[in-house]
Design a protein around this motif. Structure first.
Motif, short mmCIF file in Angstrom:
data_model
loop_
_atom_site.label_atom_id
_atom_site.label_comp_id
_atom_site.label_asym_id
_atom_site.label_seq_id
_atom_site.Cartn_x
_atom_site.Cartn_y
_atom_site.Cartn_z
N PRO A 158 4.40 25.04 -14.98
CA PRO A 158 4.08 26.40 -14.53
C PRO A 158 2.78 26.42 -13.72
N THR A 159 2.87 26.99 -12.53
CA THR A 159 1.77 26.95 -11.56
C THR A 159 1.55 28.36 -11.04
N THR A 160 0.30 28.72 -10.84
CA THR A 160 0.00 30.10 -10.42
C THR A 160 0.31 30.30 -8.94
N THR A 161 1.50 30.82 -8.68
CA THR A 161 1.95 31.14 -7.31
C THR A 161 2.75 32.46 -7.40
N PRO A 162 3.15 33.02 -6.25
CA PRO A 162 3.96 34.25 -6.29
C PRO A 162 5.42 34.06 -6.74
N THR A 198 12.43 29.93 9.61
CA THR A 198 13.62 29.14 9.30
C THR A 198 14.16 29.56 7.94
N ASP A 199 15.46 29.77 7.87
CA ASP A 199 16.11 30.00 6.58
C ASP A 199 16.79 28.68 6.19
N VAL A 200 16.27 28.03 5.15
CA VAL A 200 16.78 26.68 4.82
C VAL A 200 18.22 26.70 4.30
N THR A 201 18.74 27.88 3.98
CA THR A 201 20.14 27.96 3.52
C THR A 201 21.11 28.10 4.69
N HIS A 233 19.79 28.00 -15.40
CA HIS A 233 20.33 27.69 -14.08
C HIS A 233 19.23 27.21 -13.13
N TYR A 234 18.03 27.79 -13.27
CA TYR A 234 16.90 27.26 -12.50
C TYR A 234 16.67 25.80 -12.88
N ALA A 235 16.65 25.53 -14.19
CA ALA A 235 16.43 24.15 -14.66
C ALA A 235 17.52 23.22 -14.13
N SER A 241 19.32 23.63 -11.43
CA SER A 241 19.16 23.43 -9.98
C SER A 241 18.07 22.41 -9.69
N LYS A 242 17.01 22.41 -10.49
CA LYS A 242 15.92 21.45 -10.28
C LYS A 242 16.30 20.07 -10.81
N ALA A 243 17.15 20.01 -11.85
CA ALA A 243 17.66 18.71 -12.30
C ALA A 243 18.51 18.09 -11.19
N ALA A 286 4.74 28.94 3.68
CA ALA A 286 3.93 30.15 3.84
C ALA A 286 3.31 30.64 2.54
N SER A 287 3.60 29.96 1.42
CA SER A 287 3.11 30.49 0.14
C SER A 287 2.95 29.38 -0.88
N GLY A 288 2.14 29.64 -1.88
CA GLY A 288 2.07 28.81 -3.08
C GLY A 288 1.86 27.33 -2.83
N ILE A 289 2.73 26.52 -3.44
CA ILE A 289 2.59 25.06 -3.38
C ILE A 289 2.80 24.56 -1.94
N GLY A 290 3.76 25.17 -1.21
CA GLY A 290 4.01 24.76 0.17
C GLY A 290 2.80 24.98 1.05
N ASN A 304 10.36 19.22 0.94
CA ASN A 304 11.31 20.30 0.62
C ASN A 304 10.74 21.15 -0.51
N CYS A 305 10.00 22.20 -0.10
CA CYS A 305 9.29 23.02 -1.08
C CYS A 305 9.90 24.42 -1.23
N ALA A 306 10.64 24.89 -0.22
CA ALA A 306 11.23 26.24 -0.31
C ALA A 306 12.09 26.30 -1.56
N TRP A 347 7.76 25.64 7.96
CA TRP A 347 8.98 26.45 7.97
C TRP A 347 8.97 27.41 6.80
N ASP A 348 9.37 28.65 7.07
CA ASP A 348 9.54 29.63 6.00
C ASP A 348 10.45 30.73 6.53
N ARG A 349 11.07 31.46 5.61
CA ARG A 349 11.94 32.54 6.08
C ARG A 349 11.15 33.83 6.29
N1 LIG Z 1 5.18 27.96 -9.36
C1 LIG Z 1 5.70 27.21 -10.33
O1 LIG Z 1 5.40 27.39 -11.51
C2 LIG Z 1 6.65 26.10 -9.99
C3 LIG Z 1 6.94 25.15 -10.98
C4 LIG Z 1 7.84 24.13 -10.69
C5 LIG Z 1 8.43 24.06 -9.45
N2 LIG Z 1 8.13 25.01 -8.51
C6 LIG Z 1 8.81 24.89 -7.23
O2 LIG Z 1 7.84 24.80 -6.21
C7 LIG Z 1 8.42 25.25 -4.98
C8 LIG Z 1 7.45 26.22 -4.32
O3 LIG Z 1 7.35 27.36 -5.14
P1 LIG Z 1 6.02 28.22 -5.27
O4 LIG Z 1 5.71 28.27 -6.71
O5 LIG Z 1 5.02 27.78 -4.31
O6 LIG Z 1 6.63 29.66 -4.92
P2 LIG Z 1 6.32 30.69 -3.72
O7 LIG Z 1 7.21 31.86 -4.00
O8 LIG Z 1 4.86 30.91 -3.61
O9 LIG Z 1 6.81 29.91 -2.42
C9 LIG Z 1 8.17 29.76 -2.08
C10 LIG Z 1 8.29 29.88 -0.58
O10 LIG Z 1 9.64 29.57 -0.21
C11 LIG Z 1 10.02 30.49 0.81
N3 LIG Z 1 11.47 30.61 0.86
C12 LIG Z 1 12.28 31.20 -0.04
N4 LIG Z 1 13.55 31.16 0.38
C13 LIG Z 1 13.55 30.53 1.58
C14 LIG Z 1 14.56 30.21 2.51
N5 LIG Z 1 15.85 30.53 2.30
N6 LIG Z 1 14.20 29.55 3.64
C15 LIG Z 1 12.90 29.23 3.88
N7 LIG Z 1 11.90 29.53 3.03
C16 LIG Z 1 12.22 30.18 1.90
C17 LIG Z 1 9.36 31.79 0.41
O11 LIG Z 1 9.29 32.71 1.51
C18 LIG Z 1 7.99 31.30 -0.06
O12 LIG Z 1 7.06 31.25 1.01
C19 LIG Z 1 9.76 25.87 -5.35
O13 LIG Z 1 10.78 24.95 -5.06
C20 LIG Z 1 9.64 26.10 -6.84
O14 LIG Z 1 10.89 26.10 -7.48
C21 LIG Z 1 7.24 26.01 -8.73
#
Ligand SMILES: NC(=O)c1ccc[n+]([C@@H]2O[C@H](COP(=O)([O-])OP(=O)(O)OC[C@H]3O[C@@H](n4cnc5c(N)ncnc54)[C@H](O)[C@@H]3O)[C@@H](O)[C@H]2O)c1
Length: 252
Positions: free
Chosen positions: A187-191, A63-66, A154-156, A158-160, A21-25, A90-92, A42-44
């Motif tokens: 770093p990517t321009t998303t919320p 959907t809550d992926v957790t 911790h973010y790093a 989790s992604k590793a 529903a947002s950003g890269i997804g 798997n983008c959430a 899918w999004d929460r």
């Molecule tokens: N934006 C960046 O700079 C960047 C850089 C590297 C990696 N990422 C990764 O890219 C992925 C997408 O991030 P983004 O930047 O598009 O951020 P985003 O906040 O725009 O999108 C994240 C989406 O995940 C959803 N989400 C969160 N928790 C959830 C849950 N429990 N169940 C289902 N959906 C859930 C949110 O509602 C949101 O729509 C993430 O895994 C993020 O870590 C982003």
């Protein structure tokens, strides 16, 4: 100008995108559909899902992926709806900023629940369908999975973990014909950063500072990562276990 990554043909494939529903997804969802795929989004966030484009090629599922029950329900419905699943993206995910001295145990647990366990729960639920279709799994890691950084350890980490799960699953699932790859965006321009509690000013300053250290001297746009995700998801290829930096050279 960037060249298209995907061939112009249309792909008759069905898949799930989490965090759609947002950003890269969302950029992935739009690009995949543009190339002929049918996508279960899918999004929460129900509000953000309601804002997505509609049409025969898209089904949205809160959907809550957790939550394994929520994922099991959505996986069941998605398989029934499309008749099978060929890929999962798997983008959430979420971001956590803060030095070691300040992060709370609760925040770290929630982060790993989402970024690491969420990826696992979703992939596990869709695995029988992906094995049946000899499909493709695409995980979203991060450039900080490849290169240590300050104040988001911790973010790093989790992604590793996501990057290493990608490599381990590629080994495990390769003999079953399932490919597993990962992108590692910079770093990517998303919320994402605002959702992690940064103010607009903090976000602007952080992205400006990062851009100055990136070899290509700018941050990324969601569609620049989505193009590589779509290629891993749609194109049958000999690549598996890859963790591809899409970061303007930041991980060098
Ligand atoms: N934006 C960046 O700079 C960047 C850089 C590297 C990696 N990422 C990764 O890219 C992925 C997408 O991030 P983004 O930047 O598009 O951020 P985003 O906040 O725009 O999108 C994240 C989406 O995940 C959803 N989400 C969160 N928790 C959830 C849950 N429990 N169940 C289902 N959906 C859930 C949110 O509602 C949101 O729509 C993430 O895994 C993020 O870590 C982003």
């Amino acid at each position: 100008m960037s060249a298209p990554v995907l061939s112009p043909r249309r792909y008759q494939l069905r898949g799930v995108v989490t965090g759609a529903a947002s950003g890269i997804g969302r950029a992935c969802l739009e690009l995949l559909v543009e190339h002929g795929a049918h996508v279960d989004a899918w999004d929460r966030s129900p509000e953000a899902l309601a804002d997505l484009p509609t049409g025969d090629a898209i089904a949205t599922r809160r959907t809550d992926v957790t939550d394994p029950d929520s994922v099991a329900d959505s996986a069941h419905e998605a398989k029934l709806h499309w008749g099978g699943i060929d890929f999962v993206v798997n983008c959430a995910g979420a971001f956590l900023v803060g030095p070691l001295a300040d992060v709370s145990v609760d925040a770290v647990r929630k982060l790993f629940d989402l970024n690491v366990l969420g990826t696992t729960i979703v992939t596990q639920a869709l695995l029988p369908a992906l094995v049946a279709s000899k499909g493709s799994i695409v995980n979203v890691a991060s450039t900080v999975a490849l290169k240590p950084s300050v104040s988001n350890s911790h973010y790093a980490a989790s992604k590793a973990a996501v990057a290493h799960l990608t490599r381990c699953w590629a080994l495990e699932l390769g003999p079953k014909g399932v490919r597993v790859n990962s992108v590692a965006p910079g770093p990517t321009t998303t919320p994402l950063f605002r959702a992690a509690g940064m103010s607009a000013e903090q976000e602007t300053e952080m992205l400006r500072e990062r851009a100055a250290t990136i070899p290509l001297r700018r941050v990324g746009e969601p569609d620049e990562t989505a193009r590589w995700i779509a290629r891993f998801a749609l194109e049958d290829s000999w690549t598996t276990g890859a963790v591809l930096p899409v970061d303007g050279g930041m991980s060098l």
